[in-house]
Motif scaffolding. Sequence first.
Motif, PDB file in Angstrom:
ATOM      1  N   TRP A  33       0.825  -1.202   0.000  1.00 44.36           N
ATOM      2  CA  TRP A  33       0.000   0.000   0.000  1.00 44.36           C
ATOM      3  C   TRP A  33       0.861   1.255   0.000  1.00 44.36           C
ATOM      4  CZ3 TRP A  33      -5.342   0.084  -0.374  1.00 44.36           C
ATOM      5  CH2 TRP A  33      -5.973  -1.159  -0.274  1.00 44.36           C
ATOM      6  N   LYS A  34       0.357   2.287  -0.674  1.00 46.87           N
ATOM      7  CA  LYS A  34       1.072   3.559  -0.776  1.00 46.87           C
ATOM      8  C   LYS A  34       1.048   4.299   0.551  1.00 46.87           C
ATOM      9  CE  LYS A  34      -0.529   3.641  -5.542  1.00 46.87           C
ATOM     10  NZ  LYS A  34      -1.450   4.267  -6.532  1.00 46.87           N
TER      11      LYS A  34
ATOM     12  N   THR B 173      -2.048   5.882   2.365  1.00 44.18           N
ATOM     13  CA  THR B 173      -3.172   5.039   2.750  1.00 44.18           C
ATOM     14  C   THR B 173      -3.258   4.913   4.268  1.00 44.18           C
ATOM     15  OG1 THR B 173      -2.742   3.770   0.737  1.00 44.18           O
ATOM     16  CG2 THR B 173      -4.306   2.835   2.312  1.00 44.18           C
TER      17      THR B 173
ATOM     18  N   ILE C  56      -6.104  -0.307   5.160  1.00 44.52           N
ATOM     19  CA  ILE C  56      -5.274  -1.459   4.793  1.00 44.52           C
ATOM     20  C   ILE C  56      -5.795  -2.719   5.469  1.00 44.52           C
ATOM     21  CG2 ILE C  56      -2.957  -2.443   4.945  1.00 44.52           C
ATOM     22  CD1 ILE C  56      -1.832   0.379   4.811  1.00 44.52           C
TER      23      ILE C  56
ATOM     24  N   SER D 163      -7.702  -6.430   3.907  1.00 44.05           N
ATOM     25  CA  SER D 163      -6.750  -7.541   3.984  1.00 44.05           C
ATOM     26  C   SER D 163      -7.475  -8.874   4.137  1.00 44.05           C
ATOM     27  CB  SER D 163      -5.792  -7.336   5.163  1.00 44.05           C
ATOM     28  OG  SER D 163      -6.484  -7.417   6.403  1.00 44.05           O
TER      29      SER D 163
END
Length: 356
Positions: A208-209, A212, A217, A221
């Motif tokens: 993830w960037k 984020t 996240i 998931s």
Amino acid sequence: KKVFDPLLILYRKMDYLDYFNDDERAPFRPDRRVVMDRSNPLNDFDEINFRDRFRMYKATAADIISLLETRLSSDSFRGMPIPPSLQVLITLRFLACGTFHRETGDLCGVSEPTVCKIVHKVCKAICELKDDYIKFPDAAGQANYKVEFFEYGNFPGVIGCIDGCHIPIKCPSTADSEEYRNRKNWFSINVQSVCTPTMQFSNIVARWKGATHDSRIFQNSCLYAQFEGGQHSGIILGDSGYAQTNFLFTPYLHAVTPEQQRYNQAHIRTRGTVERMFGVWKSRFQCLRNTLRFEPRRCCIVIIATAVLHNYLKQHGCPDPQMEHRDEPDLPMVEPDNDRYGLACRDAFAWRHFSQ
């Protein structure tokens, strides 16, 4: 009247001498490739100096070489094969120190582009071992984790602690580069990790960037889906950046009652395990503190490889390195939306376990 130029006369004499001595000159040959002397750090350094440079014992490095040797045996570079042992050592050196590829190559007599290729190949080979060394506990393991976490922090039912960790990367040369800029104004990969009582990774997500949010996240998931599906019989602890649910417990932002205060004390102590794991992980692999100068996809491969090696070293008794400095706590900027059911679960849990 002729004017004699002394320099012109000198040049003509030099041309004459060149012509005169032409037969005695050695024939012109193009420069041959200079093969650098490739040293082997296992032989060049004693135990203390090797550990200072690679953050592990010689015997442990030799075991890692044996583990990866078959996956790297066919690799060669322009007709100059580099032994698998040296490929692994070059990669371990880069991961441990985070130095530029030129400095890493100088240590072993390898060119800078070759070091870059080797690091990528070896890290990919290490990532293939992820399922062998990073595992979320089964039913028996969860029962043991509950006991160990309770003995440490006096918080019942815990099978893991979750947190996000930003790993710095160079600015990507893509249109979405600004999405990698985190709220501290530098570019990163936001890595989600769950730790065990012994400060090992039981789950990791590195894709993830930096912009984020941690809660997003987790909600996207596989681990979140498993908890929602009732596949795990325990809870995990997270900071206030996560949404409170019936399986992820966060601290009270304003603890008023005695049971809420005791709940927070136990929560803070127990959840601190994941922060200490991050500290040991980054101290062992200094490349995670420095800026990773790869494209984001390759950065994620390097991050996963270091997590696999971290668990491998912990499982094989390699002592933790001394933590050089602590990272500043990453406090959440915005409190996520907590539904009433999640908050009611936390209140009931605090009353049941921390009222006395």
